[in-house]
Scaffold this active site. Structure first.
Site, short mmCIF file in Angstrom:
data_model
loop_
_atom_site.label_atom_id
_atom_site.label_comp_id
_atom_site.label_asym_id
_atom_site.label_seq_id
_atom_site.Cartn_x
_atom_site.Cartn_y
_atom_site.Cartn_z
N HIS A 220 19.88 -6.77 61.16
CA HIS A 220 20.25 -7.59 59.98
C HIS A 220 21.34 -8.58 60.34
O HIS A 220 22.17 -8.32 61.21
CB HIS A 220 20.65 -6.71 58.80
CG HIS A 220 21.88 -5.88 58.99
ND1 HIS A 220 23.15 -6.34 58.67
CD2 HIS A 220 22.08 -4.62 59.47
CE1 HIS A 220 24.03 -5.39 58.93
NE2 HIS A 220 23.42 -4.34 59.43
N ASP B 68 28.24 -4.67 63.68
CA ASP B 68 27.33 -4.44 62.56
C ASP B 68 26.99 -5.76 61.90
O ASP B 68 27.71 -6.18 61.01
CB ASP B 68 28.01 -3.47 61.58
CG ASP B 68 27.10 -3.03 60.46
OD1 ASP B 68 25.89 -3.32 60.53
OD2 ASP B 68 27.60 -2.42 59.51
N GLU C 299 21.04 -6.44 54.20
CA GLU C 299 21.08 -4.98 54.43
C GLU C 299 22.30 -4.36 53.80
O GLU C 299 22.25 -3.26 53.25
CB GLU C 299 21.08 -4.71 55.95
CG GLU C 299 20.84 -3.25 56.33
CD GLU C 299 22.11 -2.40 56.34
OE1 GLU C 299 21.99 -1.17 56.34
OE2 GLU C 299 23.23 -2.96 56.33
N GLU C 300 23.42 -5.06 53.87
CA GLU C 300 24.69 -4.44 53.48
C GLU C 300 24.77 -4.08 52.00
O GLU C 300 25.50 -3.17 51.62
CB GLU C 300 25.87 -5.35 53.86
CG GLU C 300 26.06 -5.52 55.37
CD GLU C 300 26.51 -4.25 56.08
OE1 GLU C 300 26.67 -3.22 55.41
OE2 GLU C 300 26.67 -4.30 57.30
N GLU D 250 20.92 -0.88 64.46
CA GLU D 250 22.27 -0.72 63.92
C GLU D 250 23.19 -0.32 65.07
O GLU D 250 22.73 0.20 66.09
CB GLU D 250 22.29 0.35 62.82
CG GLU D 250 21.58 -0.05 61.55
CD GLU D 250 22.37 -1.04 60.68
OE1 GLU D 250 23.47 -1.46 61.08
OE2 GLU D 250 21.85 -1.42 59.62
N HIS E 235 33.28 -2.79 58.96
CA HIS E 235 33.68 -2.83 57.55
C HIS E 235 35.19 -2.71 57.38
O HIS E 235 35.65 -2.26 56.35
CB HIS E 235 33.01 -1.70 56.73
CG HIS E 235 31.51 -1.75 56.72
ND1 HIS E 235 30.75 -1.23 55.71
CD2 HIS E 235 30.63 -2.25 57.62
CE1 HIS E 235 29.46 -1.40 55.99
NE2 HIS E 235 29.37 -2.03 57.15
ZN LIG Z 1 24.44 -2.50 59.62
#
Ligand SMILES: [Zn+2]
Length: 402
Positions: free
Chosen positions: A104, A133, A164-165, A189, A374
């Site tokens: 993604h 990511d 995706e997130e 991923e 994140h």
């Molecule tokens: Zn991801």
């Protein structure tokens, strides 16, 4: 995808050793510096979820890269409400296997994160928003493809999700459809440190209970009403033990809402929302049956209780065929003298869940080992792992595709 250190990596006994393919390994090593260049280009296009301009720019860049590798590309429009198109690329070879590769291009960082944390290389680490990511996963796909020959596959389909997130609500069905009929799905991923493969991700679900009563003046004729708020309290009481605790099915009420909250009216409509995490579609079905049975008869005469369990993202659970993919990957690593662990189940969800709905075996976490997803400024990938990650993907495709 966010990975916590809570889940211990289980290292299993090493499979039998064989010599690595020297030519492939040399090619993977030679390709590695170009991965760093690709990471820089991808990180420098900001693609926060919902950033239409950035997601389109990244799609254009990736389309160009995939076309240069000999792929035909297509943009598939997701369901309304999703920003960005699914980029699908297809390559035809002379081998036997038909494989789907997924990653993604959206990140959790909104525009401006790059200025605060620009791309940089410090020792063995490359930093930048979304670099692990999942820009690292996309870089692995692009550069592993460069190592392949036509005889290594019959068809390769590459799908790059723009959303995706936030849960792949509008794109998940496209991924399931693309996976149908393939021999395997490889999902890119990121992985952690130590490197691991996932045997499972969690399914995320929303539980909605709508309680309908009857409005009445709260001061003059409350007995003529049916209090939906009181029935809601009964619903919570009857369901609070449906949460099974750490490592098991999680269920928690999180939101209560009323259509017309007025102090002097007996409320006639209340909606309760809960967060449900499950390990499989069957577990979601069991939960649905359980909660429906418990709430079949309202406590207050005349109240109506409607239960709905909405699947947001399905869980991925490795099937025996998926476990064989994991063992293949571990054997390839063992040939390199490297080890890769296995995690049983991770608390978050990924597109592996949507891919696995096709019934096709899925292997998850073929991206780069990284850290700080994140979190903002500290996300990085380990560059010295790049040659073995490229080797792993290219060799896996060759074994499945020839
Ligand atoms: Zn991801």
């Amino acid at each position: 995808m966010l990975r916590t250190a809570m889940i211990a990596a289980a290292l299993l006994a090493s499979p039998a050793l064989a010599a690595p393919d020297k030519a492939l390994l040399a090619a993977a090593r030679a390709e590695a510096p170009r991965v760093t260049e690709t990471l820089e280009k991808l990180v420098n296009i900001e693609t926060g979820a919902g950033d239409a301009e950035g997601l389109a720019a990244a799609a254009t860049y990736l389309e160009g890269r995939l076309a240069a590798l000999g792929a035909t590309t297509q943009l598939i429009q997701p369901l309304p409400g999703t920003v960005g198109d699914v980029l699908v690329a297809r390559m035809a070879g002379t081998g036997r296997g038909n494989l789907l590769l997924i990653g993604h291009r959206d990140t959790v960082y909104q525009r401006g994160a790059l200025a605060r944390s620009p791309f940089r290389v410090e020792g063995p680490r490359a930093y930048g928003p979304g670099i692990a990511d999942d820009k690292g996963g996309l870089a692995v796909i692009l550069h592993a493809l460069a190592l392949l020959a036509p005889r290594d596959f019959k068809t390769l389909t590459i799908a790059i999700n723009p959303d995706e997130e936030t849960g792949s609500k509008g794109t998940g069905a496209i991924i399931t459809e693309l996976a149908r009929g393939k021999d395997a799905v490889l999902s890119f991923e990121p992985t952690g440190m130590p490197e691991t493969l996932l045997r499972g991700t969690s399914g995320t679900n929303t539980v909605l209970v709508t309680i309908t009563g009857k409005a009445a003046h709260a001061g003059i004729v409350p007995e003529q009403g049916i209090n939906a708020l009181v029935e809601a309290a009964e619903v919570i009481r009857k369901t609070k033990d449906l949460d099974l605790g750490p490592g098991k099915r999680r269920f928690n009420w999180t939101v209560i809402s009323q259509e017309r909250p007025v102090r002097n009216i007996i409320p006639d409509t209340v909606v309760l929302s809960g967060d449900l995490r499950t390990a499989s579609p069957a577990e979601t079905d069991d939960f649905r049956a359980d909660i429906s049975a418990r709430l079949a008869v309202p406590t207050l005469a005349g109240a109506l209780v409607k239960v709905e369990v909405r699947v947001n993202r399905p869980a991925f659970t490795a099937t025996p065929a998926s476990n064989r993919l994991i063992e293949r990957a571990r054997a390839i690593y063992a040939d390199l003298g490297a080890t890769i662990g296995v995690e049983e189940r991770w608390g978050g969800g990924t597109d592996a869940g949507y891919a696995s709905l096709s019934g096709v075996p899925v292997i998850e976490s073929l991206g780069l080992p990284g850290h700080g997803y994140h979190t903002g400024g500290a996300e990085y990938v380990l560059l010295d792992a790049v040659p073995r990650r490229l080797y792993l993907t290219a060799e896996l495709i060759r074994q499945l595709g020839r």
